[in-house]
Scaffold this motif. Sequence first.
Motif, PDB file in Angstrom:
ATOM      1  N   ALA A   1       0.829  -1.207   0.000  1.00 47.06           N
ATOM      2  CA  ALA A   1       0.000   0.000   0.000  1.00 47.06           C
ATOM      3  C   ALA A   1       0.860   1.253   0.000  1.00 47.06           C
ATOM      4  O   ALA A   1       0.582   2.224  -0.725  1.00 47.06           O
ATOM      5  CB  ALA A   1      -0.927  -0.009   1.220  1.00 47.06           C
ATOM      6  N   LEU A   2       1.921   1.248   0.799  1.00 48.88           N
ATOM      7  CA  LEU A   2       2.815   2.404   0.869  1.00 48.88           C
ATOM      8  C   LEU A   2       3.505   2.642  -0.475  1.00 48.88           C
ATOM      9  O   LEU A   2       3.643   3.791  -0.927  1.00 48.88           O
ATOM     10  CB  LEU A   2       3.847   2.181   1.971  1.00 48.88           C
ATOM     11  N   ARG A   3       3.917   1.568  -1.122  1.00 43.48           N
ATOM     12  CA  ARG A   3       4.593   1.700  -2.417  1.00 43.48           C
ATOM     13  C   ARG A   3       3.650   2.314  -3.459  1.00 43.48           C
ATOM     14  O   ARG A   3       4.044   3.210  -4.211  1.00 43.48           O
ATOM     15  CB  ARG A   3       5.071   0.327  -2.900  1.00 43.48           C
ATOM     16  N   HIS A   4       2.428   1.831  -3.489  1.00 42.84           N
ATOM     17  CA  HIS A   4       1.485   2.332  -4.490  1.00 42.84           C
ATOM     18  C   HIS A   4       1.026   3.763  -4.183  1.00 42.84           C
ATOM     19  O   HIS A   4       0.735   4.524  -5.104  1.00 42.84           O
ATOM     20  CB  HIS A   4       0.284   1.401  -4.591  1.00 42.84           C
ATOM     21  N   CYS A   5       0.990   4.117  -2.904  1.00 43.06           N
ATOM     22  CA  CYS A   5       0.649   5.503  -2.546  1.00 43.06           C
ATOM     23  C   CYS A   5       1.736   6.456  -3.025  1.00 43.06           C
ATOM     24  O   CYS A   5       1.454   7.581  -3.455  1.00 43.06           O
ATOM     25  CB  CYS A   5       0.456   5.631  -1.044  1.00 43.06           C
ATOM     26  N   ARG A   6       2.963   6.016  -2.962  1.00 41.55           N
ATOM     27  CA  ARG A   6       4.072   6.854  -3.428  1.00 41.55           C
ATOM     28  C   ARG A   6       4.038   7.013  -4.944  1.00 41.55           C
ATOM     29  O   ARG A   6       4.413   8.044  -5.484  1.00 41.55           O
ATOM     30  CB  ARG A   6       5.404   6.241  -3.002  1.00 41.55           C
ATOM     31  N   ARG A   7       3.594   5.957  -5.645  1.00 41.28           N
ATOM     32  CA  ARG A   7       3.549   6.014  -7.093  1.00 41.28           C
ATOM     33  C   ARG A   7       2.438   6.946  -7.600  1.00 41.28           C
ATOM     34  O   ARG A   7       2.586   7.577  -8.647  1.00 41.28           O
ATOM     35  CB  ARG A   7       3.321   4.612  -7.661  1.00 41.28           C
ATOM     36  N   SER A   8       1.314   6.979  -6.886  1.00 43.77           N
ATOM     37  CA  SER A   8       0.184   7.832  -7.299  1.00 43.77           C
ATOM     38  C   SER A   8      -0.122   8.837  -6.192  1.00 43.77           C
ATOM     39  O   SER A   8      -1.164   8.774  -5.541  1.00 43.77           O
ATOM     40  CB  SER A   8      -1.038   6.981  -7.611  1.00 43.77           C
ATOM     41  N   LYS A   9       0.821   9.746  -5.993  1.00 43.21           N
ATOM     42  CA  LYS A   9       0.702  10.699  -4.887  1.00 43.21           C
ATOM     43  C   LYS A   9      -0.495  11.622  -5.039  1.00 43.21           C
ATOM     44  O   LYS A   9      -1.186  11.938  -4.071  1.00 43.21           O
ATOM     45  CB  LYS A   9       1.987  11.520  -4.787  1.00 43.21           C
ATOM     46  N   ALA A  10      -0.754  12.078  -6.267  1.00 38.79           N
ATOM     47  CA  ALA A  10      -1.844  13.037  -6.472  1.00 38.79           C
ATOM     48  C   ALA A  10      -3.190  12.410  -6.147  1.00 38.79           C
ATOM     49  O   ALA A  10      -4.011  13.000  -5.415  1.00 38.79           O
ATOM     50  CB  ALA A  10      -1.824  13.542  -7.909  1.00 38.79           C
ATOM     51  N   LEU A  11      -3.446  11.202  -6.668  1.00 39.94           N
ATOM     52  CA  LEU A  11      -4.717  10.528  -6.394  1.00 39.94           C
ATOM     53  C   LEU A  11      -4.865  10.227  -4.911  1.00 39.94           C
ATOM     54  O   LEU A  11      -5.940  10.405  -4.328  1.00 39.94           O
ATOM     55  CB  LEU A  11      -4.817   9.234  -7.203  1.00 39.94           C
ATOM     56  N   THR A  12      -3.784   9.774  -4.278  1.00 41.06           N
ATOM     57  CA  THR A  12      -3.827   9.457  -2.845  1.00 41.06           C
ATOM     58  C   THR A  12      -4.135  10.699  -2.020  1.00 41.06           C
ATOM     59  O   THR A  12      -4.983  10.677  -1.120  1.00 41.06           O
ATOM     60  CB  THR A  12      -2.499   8.846  -2.390  1.00 41.06           C
ATOM     61  N   ALA A  13      -3.436  11.793  -2.354  1.00 40.49           N
ATOM     62  CA  ALA A  13      -3.657  13.039  -1.607  1.00 40.49           C
ATOM     63  C   ALA A  13      -5.083  13.528  -1.772  1.00 40.49           C
ATOM     64  O   ALA A  13      -5.713  14.016  -0.820  1.00 40.49           O
ATOM     65  CB  ALA A  13      -2.673  14.104  -2.064  1.00 40.49           C
ATOM     66  N   LEU A  14      -5.634  13.395  -2.988  1.00 41.38           N
ATOM     67  CA  LEU A  14      -6.997  13.853  -3.241  1.00 41.38           C
ATOM     68  C   LEU A  14      -8.000  13.034  -2.429  1.00 41.38           C
ATOM     69  O   LEU A  14      -8.954  13.582  -1.853  1.00 41.38           O
ATOM     70  CB  LEU A  14      -7.308  13.747  -4.732  1.00 41.38           C
ATOM     71  N   VAL A  15      -7.810  11.716  -2.372  1.00 43.64           N
ATOM     72  CA  VAL A  15      -8.699  10.868  -1.574  1.00 43.64           C
ATOM     73  C   VAL A  15      -8.610  11.237  -0.097  1.00 43.64           C
ATOM     74  O   VAL A  15      -9.621  11.347   0.604  1.00 43.64           O
ATOM     75  CB  VAL A  15      -8.356   9.383  -1.790  1.00 43.64           C
ATOM     76  N   VAL A  16      -7.388  11.425   0.401  1.00 38.40           N
ATOM     77  CA  VAL A  16      -7.191  11.769   1.816  1.00 38.40           C
ATOM     78  C   VAL A  16      -7.883  13.085   2.152  1.00 38.40           C
ATOM     79  O   VAL A  16      -8.575  13.211   3.174  1.00 38.40           O
ATOM     80  CB  VAL A  16      -5.685  11.840   2.143  1.00 38.40           C
ATOM     81  N   VAL A  17      -7.704  14.084   1.290  1.00 33.27           N
ATOM     82  CA  VAL A  17      -8.304  15.396   1.553  1.00 33.27           C
ATOM     83  C   VAL A  17      -9.828  15.308   1.505  1.00 33.27           C
ATOM     84  O   VAL A  17     -10.521  15.857   2.374  1.00 33.27           O
ATOM     85  CB  VAL A  17      -7.781  16.431   0.538  1.00 33.27           C
ATOM     86  N   LEU A  18     -10.372  14.616   0.508  1.00 36.29           N
ATOM     87  CA  LEU A  18     -11.825  14.496   0.403  1.00 36.29           C
ATOM     88  C   LEU A  18     -12.420  13.836   1.643  1.00 36.29           C
ATOM     89  O   LEU A  18     -13.408  14.314   2.216  1.00 36.29           O
ATOM     90  CB  LEU A  18     -12.194  13.686  -0.839  1.00 36.29           C
ATOM     91  N   MET A  19     -11.819  12.721   2.067  1.00 34.76           N
ATOM     92  CA  MET A  19     -12.360  12.010   3.220  1.00 34.76           C
ATOM     93  C   MET A  19     -12.212  12.833   4.493  1.00 34.76           C
ATOM     94  O   MET A  19     -13.112  12.862   5.332  1.00 34.76           O
ATOM     95  CB  MET A  19     -11.678  10.654   3.382  1.00 34.76           C
TER      96      MET A  19
END
Length: 441
Positions: free
Chosen positions: A9-27
Amino acid sequence: MLAYYLDMALRHCRRSKALTALVVVLMSVGVATCMITYAVFRATAADPIPWKSNQLFVPQIDSFGPAHNWKGEPPQLLSYTDAVALLHARQARRQVLIYGSKWTVLPGDAQHLPSSQEGDAVSHDFFAMFDAPFRYGGGWSVSDDDQRAAVVVISGALNQKLFGGVDSVGREINLDTHNYRIVGVLDDWNPSPRYFDVVSSYYPFSHPRQLYLPFSRAIDLQKAASGNFYCSTNTVDPDLPNWDSVLHSECAWIAAWVELPTRADVERYRDWLHNYAAEQQHVGRFAWPPNVRLSDVGQWLHVMKVVPKASELSLIVSVSFLLICLVNVVGLMLARFMRRAPEIGVRRALGASRGAIYRQFLTEAAAIGLAGGVLGLLLTALGMAGVGHVFEPEVAGMARLDASLLLLTVLAAVLTTLIAALYPTWRAAQVQPAWQLKSNG
C-alpha cells in the motif's frame, strides 16, 4: 501478510501521490464536517439527567378545552389552581412547581450597584428531585414552604460576586427591598438544556438562574412571572383584585414535575391525573372529558423540540456532503485500482486468489482512510474552535472535542474509505489474468 499488504500500500501511494492526496483530503474534509456538526447535535440532544430521566415526569392537564388547545394537546404549563392541587395532593415521591421571575439585588455596601437577576420560584423538593449540587448549605424545608419563609438559595457565581466566594450561608441578601436569609449556595450547575423549565424560560440553553426562592413566598409577594403566560380566553375576573384574578384564572404559567421511581407509580399517578380532571368536569369547571398527559424527560424534550433546528439541519447537510465526498472517492479509487489491472493479472496468473486481491486493496484503503482520519482530526479541532461563528454561543459552548469524538473521527474516516473501496476492489478482483497477459503480450 498484513505487513506485506501495508508495504504494498505504501509503495502504491508513493507512485500515485496526487490521487492518494486527493482521496485523503476528500475524506478528511467530509468526515471533519460531519464530526463538528455531530458534536453540536450530540450536546443539544443528550440526556441532561441520564441516571434518573425515566423517573421524572411532566404532568399536563387540559384546562383550555378542545376549542382552545393545540390539536387536542393540553397546555404545556398549568394554571395556579391545578398546580397547587397537584402539589398538595402529594401523589408522587416528590413534586415541584416552578415559575421564573426577575429580582432586583440591592447590595449591602455602596461599592456595588443594584442588579437585576433571573430567579426561579420553586417548591422545596426542587433541589433533591433534580440532584442540584451544593457548595455550601442546602435547600429549605417543608416548613419553610408552609410558612412562606424569606429564604433563598443562590448560585456560586452570585455568591462569588456578592461575598467573594466564601461560605455565605446564614447571611442576608436584599431582594426587591426584602431581606432573605441564604440557606444554600449551589456548586457549578448548569443543566443544558434547562429541561425542567423549557417552556417558561423561552430558551432552554439560556444561562443558569442565579436565585431560587420558595414558590409560596413568591406567590405571597404577588411576584409576576417573567416567562410564558397564556390564556385560552379572557378568563381573568375583573371583579377580583389583579393578583387574585390571575390566581383564579385558567391562564397557564406554572411548570410542574413529579418523581415516580417505578412503573407502578407512573400508572398510579396517571390514573390520579385522569380522576382529578374527571372531578373538575363533574364540579362544572371543565366542560370536556379528561385530557391529561404524563411525559418523562426524553419524551418531554421531544415534544418541546428542544434540539435546535439549526443543529439538526447542519447535521443533515454535513452527512449529505460526506455522501458526495464518498461518491467522488469511489470514482477515484476505481481509477486508482483499475490502472493496476496488468499487475493484478500477473498476480492472479502466479496463483494469487481473489481473496488475496480483496485483502490487499482493502488494506490499502484502510491505510488511506487512517491518513484521512489523522488529517480529519486536525480539521475537526480547527472547526470546533470556530463553531461559535455558526451556532448560538450557548449551544456552541456545549460542544466538546473529547476522546470519544477523536476516536469516532478516525473510525469514521477508515470505515467510509473502506465502504468507498468495496466496489473498486470488487472490480479489481474480477480482472481476468488471461486477458491481461494477452494484452500485455
